[in-house]
Design a protein around this motif. Sequence first.
Motif, PDB file in Angstrom:
ATOM      1  N   LYS A  59      15.868  33.026 -14.954  1.00 39.48           N
ATOM      2  CA  LYS A  59      16.808  32.543 -14.051  1.00 39.48           C
ATOM      3  C   LYS A  59      16.819  32.935 -12.781  1.00 39.48           C
ATOM      4  CE  LYS A  59      19.842  31.684 -17.909  1.00 39.48           C
ATOM      5  NZ  LYS A  59      18.952  32.147 -18.983  1.00 39.48           N
ATOM      6  N   SER A  60      16.404  34.117 -12.360  1.00 40.03           N
ATOM      7  CA  SER A  60      16.142  34.518 -10.922  1.00 40.03           C
ATOM      8  C   SER A  60      15.325  33.932 -10.253  1.00 40.03           C
ATOM      9  CB  SER A  60      16.222  36.177 -10.977  1.00 40.03           C
ATOM     10  OG  SER A  60      17.210  36.942 -11.474  1.00 40.03           O
ATOM     11  N   ILE A  61      13.979  33.909 -10.874  1.00 39.96           N
ATOM     12  CA  ILE A  61      12.952  32.996 -10.376  1.00 39.96           C
ATOM     13  C   ILE A  61      13.207  31.756 -10.008  1.00 39.96           C
ATOM     14  CG2 ILE A  61      10.364  32.517 -10.685  1.00 39.96           C
ATOM     15  CD1 ILE A  61       9.969  35.046 -12.195  1.00 39.96           C
ATOM     16  N   ALA A  62      13.889  31.264 -10.783  1.00 41.34           N
ATOM     17  CA  ALA A  62      14.110  29.678 -10.768  1.00 41.34           C
ATOM     18  C   ALA A  62      15.267  29.539  -9.483  1.00 41.34           C
ATOM     19  CB  ALA A  62      14.861  29.188 -12.108  1.00 41.34           C
ATOM     20  N   ALA A  63      16.002  30.463  -9.489  1.00 44.21           N
ATOM     21  CA  ALA A  63      17.051  30.589  -8.358  1.00 44.21           C
ATOM     22  C   ALA A  63      16.280  30.521  -7.049  1.00 44.21           C
ATOM     23  CB  ALA A  63      18.147  31.526  -8.588  1.00 44.21           C
ATOM     24  N   VAL A  64      15.336  31.645  -6.823  1.00 46.61           N
ATOM     25  CA  VAL A  64      14.765  31.642  -5.406  1.00 46.61           C
ATOM     26  C   VAL A  64      13.978  30.354  -5.105  1.00 46.61           C
ATOM     27  CG1 VAL A  64      12.828  33.022  -4.502  1.00 46.61           C
ATOM     28  CG2 VAL A  64      14.671  34.293  -6.011  1.00 46.61           C
ATOM     29  N   ALA A  65      13.291  29.961  -6.176  1.00 44.07           N
ATOM     30  CA  ALA A  65      12.471  28.761  -6.006  1.00 44.07           C
ATOM     31  C   ALA A  65      13.431  27.336  -5.296  1.00 44.07           C
ATOM     32  CB  ALA A  65      11.959  28.434  -7.036  1.00 44.07           C
ATOM     33  N   ILE A  66      14.459  27.324  -5.986  1.00 47.16           N
ATOM     34  CA  ILE A  66      15.395  26.308  -5.852  1.00 47.16           C
ATOM     35  C   ILE A  66      15.868  26.381  -4.445  1.00 47.16           C
ATOM     36  CG2 ILE A  66      17.420  25.032  -6.542  1.00 47.16           C
ATOM     37  CD1 ILE A  66      16.753  25.722  -9.331  1.00 47.16           C
ATOM     38  N   SER A  67      16.230  27.747  -4.179  1.00 52.78           N
ATOM     39  CA  SER A  67      16.997  27.910  -2.589  1.00 52.78           C
ATOM     40  C   SER A  67      16.146  28.201  -1.590  1.00 52.78           C
ATOM     41  CB  SER A  67      17.949  29.026  -3.007  1.00 52.78           C
ATOM     42  OG  SER A  67      16.927  30.171  -3.062  1.00 52.78           O
ATOM     43  N   ASN A  68      14.636  28.419  -1.834  1.00 50.84           N
ATOM     44  CA  ASN A  68      13.781  28.674  -0.758  1.00 50.84           C
ATOM     45  C   ASN A  68      12.459  27.587  -0.950  1.00 50.84           C
ATOM     46  OD1 ASN A  68      12.143  29.691   1.070  1.00 50.84           O
ATOM     47  ND2 ASN A  68      12.114  32.034   0.067  1.00 50.84           N
ATOM     48  N   PRO A  69      12.426  26.699   0.174  1.00 52.57           N
ATOM     49  CA  PRO A  69      11.406  25.797   0.134  1.00 52.57           C
ATOM     50  C   PRO A  69      10.023  26.496   0.060  1.00 52.57           C
ATOM     51  CG  PRO A  69      12.951  25.250   1.525  1.00 52.57           C
ATOM     52  CD  PRO A  69      13.374  26.607   1.178  1.00 52.57           C
ATOM     53  N   ASP A  70      10.034  27.572   0.867  1.00 52.00           N
ATOM     54  CA  ASP A  70       8.456  28.270   0.965  1.00 52.00           C
ATOM     55  C   ASP A  70       8.104  28.952  -0.384  1.00 52.00           C
ATOM     56  OD1 ASP A  70       8.599  27.591   3.659  1.00 52.00           O
ATOM     57  OD2 ASP A  70       9.668  29.267   4.301  1.00 52.00           O
ATOM     58  N   PHE A  71       9.077  29.124  -1.090  1.00 48.42           N
ATOM     59  CA  PHE A  71       8.807  29.877  -2.550  1.00 48.42           C
ATOM     60  C   PHE A  71       8.460  28.778  -3.463  1.00 48.42           C
ATOM     61  CE2 PHE A  71       9.538  32.140  -6.615  1.00 48.42           C
ATOM     62  CZ  PHE A  71       9.017  33.315  -6.057  1.00 48.42           C
ATOM     63  N   GLY A  72       6.972  28.306  -3.552  1.00 51.82           N
ATOM     64  CA  GLY A  72       6.307  27.267  -4.163  1.00 51.82           C
ATOM     65  C   GLY A  72       6.012  27.316  -5.571  1.00 51.82           C
ATOM     66  N   ILE A  73       5.271  26.514  -6.196  1.00 54.84           N
ATOM     67  CA  ILE A  73       4.651  26.747  -7.693  1.00 54.84           C
ATOM     68  C   ILE A  73       3.686  28.019  -7.730  1.00 54.84           C
ATOM     69  CG2 ILE A  73       3.420  25.649  -9.469  1.00 54.84           C
ATOM     70  CD1 ILE A  73       6.174  24.746  -9.326  1.00 54.84           C
ATOM     71  N   PRO A  74       2.829  28.168  -6.659  1.00 55.33           N
ATOM     72  CA  PRO A  74       1.780  29.266  -6.939  1.00 55.33           C
ATOM     73  C   PRO A  74       2.878  30.807  -6.662  1.00 55.33           C
ATOM     74  CG  PRO A  74       1.195  27.868  -5.338  1.00 55.33           C
ATOM     75  CD  PRO A  74       2.367  27.311  -5.470  1.00 55.33           C
ATOM     76  N   GLU A  75       3.819  30.777  -5.998  1.00 57.13           N
ATOM     77  CA  GLU A  75       4.739  31.956  -6.104  1.00 57.13           C
ATOM     78  C   GLU A  75       5.502  31.968  -7.214  1.00 57.13           C
ATOM     79  OE1 GLU A  75       3.375  30.957  -1.929  1.00 57.13           O
ATOM     80  OE2 GLU A  75       4.504  29.619  -3.460  1.00 57.13           O
ATOM     81  N   VAL A  76       6.068  30.941  -7.969  1.00 53.06           N
ATOM     82  CA  VAL A  76       6.978  31.158  -9.107  1.00 53.06           C
ATOM     83  C   VAL A  76       5.953  31.441 -10.144  1.00 53.06           C
ATOM     84  CG1 VAL A  76       7.826  29.710 -10.672  1.00 53.06           C
ATOM     85  CG2 VAL A  76       8.461  29.138  -8.407  1.00 53.06           C
ATOM     86  N   MET A  77       4.560  30.839 -10.175  1.00 52.70           N
ATOM     87  CA  MET A  77       3.810  31.573 -11.204  1.00 52.70           C
ATOM     88  C   MET A  77       3.241  32.980 -11.010  1.00 52.70           C
ATOM     89  SD  MET A  77       4.020  28.859 -13.241  1.00 52.70           S
ATOM     90  CE  MET A  77       4.930  27.330 -12.811  1.00 52.70           C
ATOM     91  N   ALA A  78       2.964  33.310  -9.849  1.00 48.69           N
ATOM     92  CA  ALA A  78       2.776  34.561  -9.719  1.00 48.69           C
ATOM     93  C   ALA A  78       3.790  35.711 -10.064  1.00 48.69           C
ATOM     94  CB  ALA A  78       2.546  34.905  -8.158  1.00 48.69           C
ATOM     95  N   ALA A  79       5.100  35.293  -9.754  1.00 52.49           N
ATOM     96  CA  ALA A  79       6.338  36.058 -10.079  1.00 52.49           C
ATOM     97  C   ALA A  79       6.286  36.158 -11.762  1.00 52.49           C
ATOM     98  CB  ALA A  79       7.534  35.425  -9.524  1.00 52.49           C
TER      99      ALA A  79
END
Length: 464
Positions: free
Chosen positions: A100-120
């Motif tokens: 949920k925390s990773i999802a929340a960052v991705a939804i609220s921050n356009p610069d936090f894309g799929i590569p950053e989500v998967m890295a996290a």
Amino acid sequence: MESTLQENPHFQAPEMSTDRQSTPNTPANFMGKLKENLVFRSKWAELNGAMGDLGTYIPIVLALTLASDLNLGTTLIFTGVYNFVTGAIYGVPMPVQPMKSIAAVAISNPDFGIPEVMAAGICTAGILFLLGVTGLMQLVYRLIPISVVRGIQLAQGLSFAMTAVKYIQNVQDFAKSKKTSPKRDWLGLDGLLLALICAIFIIIVNGAGEDQNENQEIYETGNDRRRKRLNKIIFSLPSAFLIFLLGVVLAIIRGPKAVKGFEFGPSPIEIVKITKNSWKQGFIKGTIPQLPLSILNSVIAVCKLSTDLFPEREMTATSVSVTVGLMNLIGCWFGAMPCCHGAGGLAGQYKFGGRSGGCVALLGVAKLVLGLVLGSSMVKVLTQFPVGVLGVLLLFAGIELAMCSRDMNSKEESFVMLLCTAVSLVGSSAALGFLCGIVVHLFLKMRNMGDGNSCDGVWFSRNP
């Protein structure tokens, strides 16, 4: 339910351990154990229980798909496999939920894309895997006081319930979740009245989750017997499944063009390219806030709750930590949403009747089929699914999780639990609530040491 959970726990455990020692660990016995874990206790109840976690799963997956271009087809395939495998391994309705925390960052921050989500997700999984294989997670599990765990569970359950009320009251735009949402209309295919009717239906069918006492009336008239038969039929209805089915029908009615636009076949699965900057941003913005939540809610709280609900089942913090790690160390490289287990999902599936691994295995097969047959085109229907109906499912899942905190036996334990809950909710941080709970627990135990209590009681007073 409380009496059922506590029925002869000390009698069953020795039997299980004796069987394990006397039974050789052969491939045939291993396969037999897996089959036993997947056997349905009750077909309708297990089917109903499989729907208990969708109130959390669908909104987050939908939000990530709309806001961050998550590959829904790939996520359905991998999470379907996760569901089936964990159900076969553990033999309980072990949930597979988004981080949920990773999802929340991705939804609220356009610069936090799929590569950053998967890295996290990969970084979080790697740490959990190491904690599991080294045995450190089991040590953490034994050291954390039960009052602190109950505080985290209560906070998570209330957080789910409050989010669910927002889903019911307000119109939601998951792709723009930070915007102020207008009030939901009373009438319509996603109206407030529909959500209230669904909530009343669940209350009538499931009640508070207590077991029905069939021997309560000794002398019965003909009307009594007919009323009891009618009540038995009503109480056995798969409420969550029927409500989800209603939501699917309404989604098709609300968006008939979405059905016509289905593209059959799985989405292409490709390895996600992760740059050095993506690794850095993923770890700092995603892994660091997610890790405490994963340790507390996805491992510690899940093991504690599983012990409460299924005392005959053996589940260690080591194994849960390893499975969470392995899931994401494999799936995230291919663009599947970072996943973990969650106490809220387990409570929700139990609330609606899930009692075996077959419950989540069935859900996994459904996800896998949808991912292979429809792929990412499923998002066209999910965007039309009544959010108020999802809110109702999430509401009862949250309440069930919060009710686990009712076993505090002393004012001191209740004090620590409620303080931990308050800090977690107000600060929106399970890690902060956990830290405050641990500190207060230590101070209270140190204060009582003058009364003759030993130092061992500081940590191991009520841990299993």
